[in-house]
Design an enzyme around this catalytic site. Structure first.
Site, PDB file in Angstrom:
ATOM      1  CG  ASN A 157      -2.191   1.713   1.429  1.00 35.84           C
ATOM      2  OD1 ASN A 157      -1.664   2.451   0.389  1.00 35.84           O
ATOM      3  ND2 ASN A 157      -2.548   1.285   2.828  1.00 35.84           N
ATOM      4  CD1 TRP A 158       3.985   1.349  -2.531  1.00 34.06           C
ATOM      5  CD2 TRP A 158       4.092   1.476  -4.524  1.00 34.06           C
ATOM      6  NE1 TRP A 158       4.972  -0.031  -3.521  1.00 34.06           N
ATOM      7  CE2 TRP A 158       4.552   0.690  -4.635  1.00 34.06           C
ATOM      8  CE3 TRP A 158       3.896   2.218  -5.385  1.00 34.06           C
ATOM      9  CZ2 TRP A 158       4.687  -0.041  -5.588  1.00 34.06           C
ATOM     10  CZ3 TRP A 158       4.304   1.682  -6.623  1.00 34.06           C
ATOM     11  CH2 TRP A 158       4.829   0.506  -6.598  1.00 34.06           C
ATOM     12  CE  LYS A 159      -0.374   3.657   4.451  1.00 35.93           C
ATOM     13  NZ  LYS A 159      -0.035   3.506   5.843  1.00 35.93           N
ATOM     14  CD  GLU A 183      -3.655  -2.305   7.809  1.00 37.60           C
ATOM     15  OE1 GLU A 183      -3.004  -2.622   7.223  1.00 37.60           O
ATOM     16  OE2 GLU A 183      -4.222  -1.157   7.352  1.00 37.60           O
ATOM     17  N   GLY A 205       2.093   2.712  10.884  1.00 38.26           N
ATOM     18  CA  GLY A 205       3.068   3.515  10.668  1.00 38.26           C
ATOM     19  C   GLY A 205       3.735   4.068  12.100  1.00 38.26           C
ATOM     20  CB  SER A 252       5.031  -1.389  12.737  1.00 41.56           C
ATOM     21  OG  SER A 252       4.040   0.159  12.347  1.00 41.56           O
ATOM     22  CD  GLU A 257      -3.255   5.694   6.427  1.00 40.72           C
ATOM     23  OE1 GLU A 257      -3.253   5.956   4.562  1.00 40.72           O
ATOM     24  OE2 GLU A 257      -2.171   5.185   7.291  1.00 40.72           O
ATOM     25  CG  HIS A 270      -6.630   2.193   4.853  1.00 37.13           C
ATOM     26  ND1 HIS A 270      -5.536   2.935   5.699  1.00 37.13           N
ATOM     27  CD2 HIS A 270      -5.463   1.343   4.773  1.00 37.13           C
ATOM     28  CE1 HIS A 270      -4.092   2.804   5.432  1.00 37.13           C
ATOM     29  NE2 HIS A 270      -4.200   1.990   5.916  1.00 37.13           N
ATOM     30  N   GLY A 310       4.582   1.443   4.683  1.00 31.93           N
ATOM     31  CA  GLY A 310       6.093   2.205   4.969  1.00 31.93           C
ATOM     32  C   GLY A 310       6.570   1.015   4.317  1.00 31.93           C
TER      33      GLY A 310
HETATM   34  P1  PGA Z   1       2.542   0.964   7.691  1.00 24.60           P
HETATM   35  O1  PGA Z   1       1.576   1.035   6.864  1.00 24.60           O
HETATM   36  O2  PGA Z   1       3.146  -0.322   7.499  1.00 24.60           O
HETATM   37  O3  PGA Z   1       3.383   2.033   7.320  1.00 24.60           O
HETATM   38  O4  PGA Z   1       2.651   0.873   9.210  1.00 24.60           O
HETATM   39  C1  PGA Z   1       0.275  -0.412   6.964  1.00 24.60           C
HETATM   40  C2  PGA Z   1      -1.230   0.115   5.990  1.00 24.60           C
HETATM   41  O5  PGA Z   1      -1.403   1.039   6.737  1.00 24.60           O
HETATM   42  O6  PGA Z   1      -1.519  -0.559   5.714  1.00 24.60           O
END
Ligand code: PGA
Length: 245
Positions: free
Chosen positions: A7-9, A165, A171, A208, A95, A93, A229
């Site tokens: 997931n490159w966001k 998640e 993150g 993470s 976010e 997600h 990340g």
């Molecule tokens: P992260 O993000 O690996 O940077 O914690 C995971 C995600 O948001 O899917």
């Protein structure tokens, strides 16, 4: 089957997305037991699709709208995503839930539309830090599953993936302990079994993850990871692929 979903966001531009997908596709051989999915931003999907089309990598979108076509300024519909070569789509997600304000009801409609169009939706669930502290984590995740999957029929349920998640782990560098991840894995399995008689839905962990900790989630029973990340670092990401035997 094991899954590693990148997931490159909103972290990369089109050129950077193309470069990263070239690096990853150059190192990935066809693998019958692992599905590796790249999820660039909407703007980069078409170009990344071109790069990976001859590789075994799959393409995923980070979101979808709940109607397929029409007067919905700024949204992207399922037919367009399919035309680009998208097969997977991340839905709900954290976010989007917490920054954009998506509700479980909106997420349920997105799951349905994605499934109706033959895309494989990945439903993200997970509690906030406060919910965990107040011992509400399992209740909240069960509720997100209930509401998020409410519009799907049994045939559609069998095509989805779930990503657990925990919001506080995304993150932050504070990954969920393997014991807590295991308890949540057991709960998710139980809900899917009781509500939908489904025992084969892949359940992924996200939050993470890196090449050092991913094996502990696989040991707990997870079928892979949704990676933020670490998916931006090709060496780490490729090591994670090796670790998910
Ligand atoms: P992260 O993000 O690996 O940077 O914690 C995971 C995600 O948001 O899917």
């Amino acid at each position: 089957m094991k899954y590693l979903i990148a997931n490159w966001k909103m972290n990369l531009g089109i050129k950077e997305s193309v470069e990263l997908s070239k690096k990853i596709s150059g190192e990935i051989e066809s693998d019958k037991i692992k599905t590796i999915v790249l999820c660039p931003s909407f703007a980069s999907l078409a170009e990344v699709s071109e790069v990976i089309k001859k590789s075994s990598l799959k393409l995923g979108a980070q979101d979808i709208f709940w109607v397929n076509k029409g007067a919905f300024t700024g949204e992207v519909g399922a037919p367009e995503l399919k035309e680009i070569g998208v097969e997977f789509v991340i839905v709900g997600h954290s976010e989007r839930r917490h920054i954009v304000g998506e509700t479980d009801e909106v997420i349920a409609k997105k799951m349905k539309l994605a499934a109706d169009f033959g895309l494989r939706p990945i439903l993200c669930v997970g509690e906030t830090g406060d919910e965990r502290e107040n011992e509400q984590a399992e209740k909240r995740v069960a509720e997100q599953l209930d509401l998020g999957l409410q519009l799907l029929d049994n045939a559609q349920i069998s095509k989805i993936l779930i990503a657990y998640e925990p919001v506080w782990a995304i993150g932050t560098g504070k990954a969920c302990s393997p014991d807590d991840a295991l308890s949540m894995f057991v709960l998710i399995k139980k809900v899917l079994q009781e509500k939908f008689s489904e025992n084969n839905i892949p359940i992924l962990y996200g939050g993470s993850t890196d090449d050092k900790n991913i094996a502990s989630y696989i040991e707990a029973g997870y079928a892979g990871a949704l990676v933020g990340g670490s998916s931006l670092k090709p060496l780490t990401f490729l090591k994670m692929k090796e670790a998910i035997e």
